[in-house]
Design a protein around this motif. Structure first.
Motif, PDB file in Angstrom:
ATOM      1  N   HIS A 106     -48.451  20.416   4.437  1.00 32.37           N
ATOM      2  CA  HIS A 106     -47.968  20.412   3.062  1.00 32.37           C
ATOM      3  C   HIS A 106     -47.686  18.991   2.577  1.00 32.37           C
ATOM      4  O   HIS A 106     -48.109  18.599   1.480  1.00 32.37           O
ATOM      5  CB  HIS A 106     -46.720  21.294   2.944  1.00 32.37           C
ATOM      6  CG  HIS A 106     -46.439  21.720   1.549  1.00 32.37           C
ATOM      7  ND1 HIS A 106     -45.260  22.312   1.195  1.00 32.37           N
ATOM      8  CD2 HIS A 106     -47.168  21.638   0.402  1.00 32.37           C
ATOM      9  CE1 HIS A 106     -45.282  22.587  -0.105  1.00 32.37           C
ATOM     10  NE2 HIS A 106     -46.420  22.179  -0.599  1.00 32.37           N
ATOM     11  N   ALA A 107     -46.998  18.206   3.387  1.00 31.16           N
ATOM     12  CA  ALA A 107     -46.696  16.819   3.000  1.00 31.16           C
ATOM     13  C   ALA A 107     -47.977  16.015   2.795  1.00 31.16           C
ATOM     14  O   ALA A 107     -48.106  15.275   1.810  1.00 31.16           O
ATOM     15  CB  ALA A 107     -45.807  16.157   4.056  1.00 31.16           C
ATOM     16  N   GLY A 108     -48.922  16.170   3.708  1.00 26.64           N
ATOM     17  CA  GLY A 108     -50.174  15.421   3.613  1.00 26.64           C
ATOM     18  C   GLY A 108     -51.000  15.815   2.406  1.00 26.64           C
ATOM     19  O   GLY A 108     -51.519  14.961   1.671  1.00 26.64           O
ATOM     20  N   CYS A 109     -51.129  17.105   2.175  1.00 30.78           N
ATOM     21  CA  CYS A 109     -51.899  17.603   1.037  1.00 30.78           C
ATOM     22  C   CYS A 109     -51.262  17.163  -0.277  1.00 30.78           C
ATOM     23  O   CYS A 109     -51.949  16.700  -1.196  1.00 30.78           O
ATOM     24  CB  CYS A 109     -51.998  19.126   1.124  1.00 30.78           C
ATOM     25  SG  CYS A 109     -52.954  19.881  -0.203  1.00 30.78           S
ATOM     26  N   TYR A 110     -49.949  17.308  -0.353  1.00 26.39           N
ATOM     27  CA  TYR A 110     -49.236  16.944  -1.576  1.00 26.39           C
ATOM     28  C   TYR A 110     -49.430  15.456  -1.895  1.00 26.39           C
ATOM     29  O   TYR A 110     -49.732  15.093  -3.044  1.00 26.39           O
ATOM     30  CB  TYR A 110     -47.750  17.281  -1.465  1.00 26.39           C
ATOM     31  CG  TYR A 110     -46.990  16.812  -2.668  1.00 26.39           C
ATOM     32  CD1 TYR A 110     -47.058  17.514  -3.862  1.00 26.39           C
ATOM     33  CD2 TYR A 110     -46.265  15.632  -2.635  1.00 26.39           C
ATOM     34  CE1 TYR A 110     -46.401  17.061  -4.997  1.00 26.39           C
ATOM     35  CE2 TYR A 110     -45.610  15.173  -3.762  1.00 26.39           C
ATOM     36  CZ  TYR A 110     -45.687  15.883  -4.934  1.00 26.39           C
ATOM     37  OH  TYR A 110     -45.055  15.413  -6.052  1.00 26.39           O
ATOM     38  N   ALA A 111     -49.261  14.596  -0.909  1.00 22.64           N
ATOM     39  CA  ALA A 111     -49.402  13.152  -1.141  1.00 22.64           C
ATOM     40  C   ALA A 111     -50.820  12.807  -1.611  1.00 22.64           C
ATOM     41  O   ALA A 111     -51.002  11.982  -2.518  1.00 22.64           O
ATOM     42  CB  ALA A 111     -49.048  12.376   0.124  1.00 22.64           C
ATOM     43  N   MET A 112     -51.810  13.454  -1.022  1.00 21.17           N
ATOM     44  CA  MET A 112     -53.189  13.199  -1.437  1.00 21.17           C
ATOM     45  C   MET A 112     -53.426  13.664  -2.875  1.00 21.17           C
ATOM     46  O   MET A 112     -54.052  12.951  -3.674  1.00 21.17           O
ATOM     47  CB  MET A 112     -54.173  13.904  -0.492  1.00 21.17           C
ATOM     48  CG  MET A 112     -54.224  13.303   0.890  1.00 21.17           C
ATOM     49  SD  MET A 112     -55.300  14.243   2.004  1.00 21.17           S
ATOM     50  CE  MET A 112     -56.908  13.707   1.423  1.00 21.17           C
ATOM     51  N   ILE A 134     -40.307  19.660  -0.526  1.00 19.93           N
ATOM     52  CA  ILE A 134     -40.936  18.335  -0.465  1.00 19.93           C
ATOM     53  C   ILE A 134     -39.985  17.321  -1.084  1.00 19.93           C
ATOM     54  O   ILE A 134     -39.456  17.523  -2.176  1.00 19.93           O
ATOM     55  CB  ILE A 134     -42.262  18.306  -1.234  1.00 19.93           C
ATOM     56  CG1 ILE A 134     -43.260  19.299  -0.625  1.00 19.93           C
ATOM     57  CG2 ILE A 134     -42.854  16.901  -1.255  1.00 19.93           C
ATOM     58  CD1 ILE A 134     -44.508  19.470  -1.463  1.00 19.93           C
ATOM     59  N   THR A 135     -39.796  16.220  -0.372  1.00 23.68           N
ATOM     60  CA  THR A 135     -39.075  15.063  -0.888  1.00 23.68           C
ATOM     61  C   THR A 135     -40.078  13.920  -0.919  1.00 23.68           C
ATOM     62  O   THR A 135     -40.762  13.668   0.074  1.00 23.68           O
ATOM     63  CB  THR A 135     -37.885  14.692   0.020  1.00 23.68           C
ATOM     64  OG1 THR A 135     -37.038  15.828   0.140  1.00 23.68           O
ATOM     65  CG2 THR A 135     -37.103  13.533  -0.551  1.00 23.68           C
ATOM     66  N   LEU A 136     -40.160  13.251  -2.046  1.00 22.57           N
ATOM     67  CA  LEU A 136     -41.151  12.186  -2.194  1.00 22.57           C
ATOM     68  C   LEU A 136     -40.508  10.954  -2.808  1.00 22.57           C
ATOM     69  O   LEU A 136     -39.780  11.047  -3.802  1.00 22.57           O
ATOM     70  CB  LEU A 136     -42.300  12.638  -3.102  1.00 22.57           C
ATOM     71  CG  LEU A 136     -43.302  11.510  -3.370  1.00 22.57           C
ATOM     72  CD1 LEU A 136     -44.429  11.558  -2.380  1.00 22.57           C
ATOM     73  CD2 LEU A 136     -43.797  11.543  -4.781  1.00 22.57           C
ATOM     74  N   VAL A 137     -40.805   9.815  -2.217  1.00 19.63           N
ATOM     75  CA  VAL A 137     -40.454   8.526  -2.804  1.00 19.63           C
ATOM     76  C   VAL A 137     -41.769   7.797  -3.033  1.00 19.63           C
ATOM     77  O   VAL A 137     -42.560   7.619  -2.102  1.00 19.63           O
ATOM     78  CB  VAL A 137     -39.526   7.703  -1.885  1.00 19.63           C
ATOM     79  CG1 VAL A 137     -39.225   6.347  -2.512  1.00 19.63           C
ATOM     80  CG2 VAL A 137     -38.241   8.464  -1.597  1.00 19.63           C
ATOM     81  N   GLY A 138     -42.003   7.418  -4.298  1.00 17.19           N
ATOM     82  CA  GLY A 138     -43.255   6.763  -4.645  1.00 17.19           C
ATOM     83  C   GLY A 138     -43.061   5.347  -5.112  1.00 17.19           C
ATOM     84  O   GLY A 138     -42.141   5.064  -5.882  1.00 17.19           O
ATOM     85  N   LYS A 139     -43.930   4.483  -4.655  1.00 18.56           N
ATOM     86  CA  LYS A 139     -44.012   3.114  -5.168  1.00 18.56           C
ATOM     87  C   LYS A 139     -45.272   3.081  -6.020  1.00 18.56           C
ATOM     88  O   LYS A 139     -46.393   3.088  -5.493  1.00 18.56           O
ATOM     89  CB  LYS A 139     -44.089   2.104  -4.030  1.00 18.56           C
ATOM     90  CG  LYS A 139     -42.818   2.042  -3.209  1.00 18.56           C
ATOM     91  CD  LYS A 139     -42.933   1.034  -2.079  1.00 18.56           C
ATOM     92  CE  LYS A 139     -41.677   1.080  -1.224  1.00 18.56           C
ATOM     93  NZ  LYS A 139     -41.814   0.295   0.001  1.00 18.56           N
TER      94      LYS A 139
END
Length: 141
Positions: free
Chosen positions: A57-63, A98-103
């Motif tokens: 899930h984390a990998g798919c979401y980030a992509m 899902i927790t996401l931090v984006g730059k």
């Protein structure tokens, strides 16, 4: 496109042990067990299905989010996504958070949030997890 994995389990549920192998070879004889799934909170005694769902899930979401950000003209420098899959014994898997931090240079917080939510909805793994609650906490950092 098909992807494959193989599980071999020996013994009963509580005392048995299994191994997992994946087509890519990333998992090769990787152990899993009742203890790894239900008793070992450290996660050091082997993998378990929920951990593998969380990774997917984390990998798919980030992509998926990286694609939407690039389409927006604001490609991500880095997306750090973490998924926590919750298993309630006797009930089943109840959620993936899902927790996401984006730059992401050049994007404002509102547009980032919009694209992050869109990625949550359109990520193929999120869609596959439609029977459970999928939540998102996304921020720029």
């Amino acid at each position: 496109m098909d992807r494959t994995a193989n599980a071999v389990w020996k013994g009963n549920l509580k005392d048995g042990k299994g191994t997992l192998d994946t087509q890519s070879g990333t998992l090769k004889g990787t152990p899993y067990s009742f203890k790894a799934r239900f008793e070992d909170e450290s996660g050091k005694s082997g993998t378990n299905p929920e951990e593998l769902i969380a990774a997917a899930h984390a990998g798919c979401y980030a992509m998926q989010l990286s694609h939407f950000l690039a389409e927006n003209g604001t490609p991500a420098q880095e997306l750090d996504a973490k998924a926590v899959v919750t298993l309630v014994p006797g009930t089943g898997i109840t959620g993936s958070a899902i927790t996401l931090v984006g730059k992401v240079p050049g994007i404002d917080a509102a547009k980032f949030k919009e694209l992050a939510e869109k990625a949550k909805a359109e990520c193929p793994v999120s869609q596959a997890l439609g029977a459970i609650k999928v939540s998102l906490d996304a921020r720029l950092g």
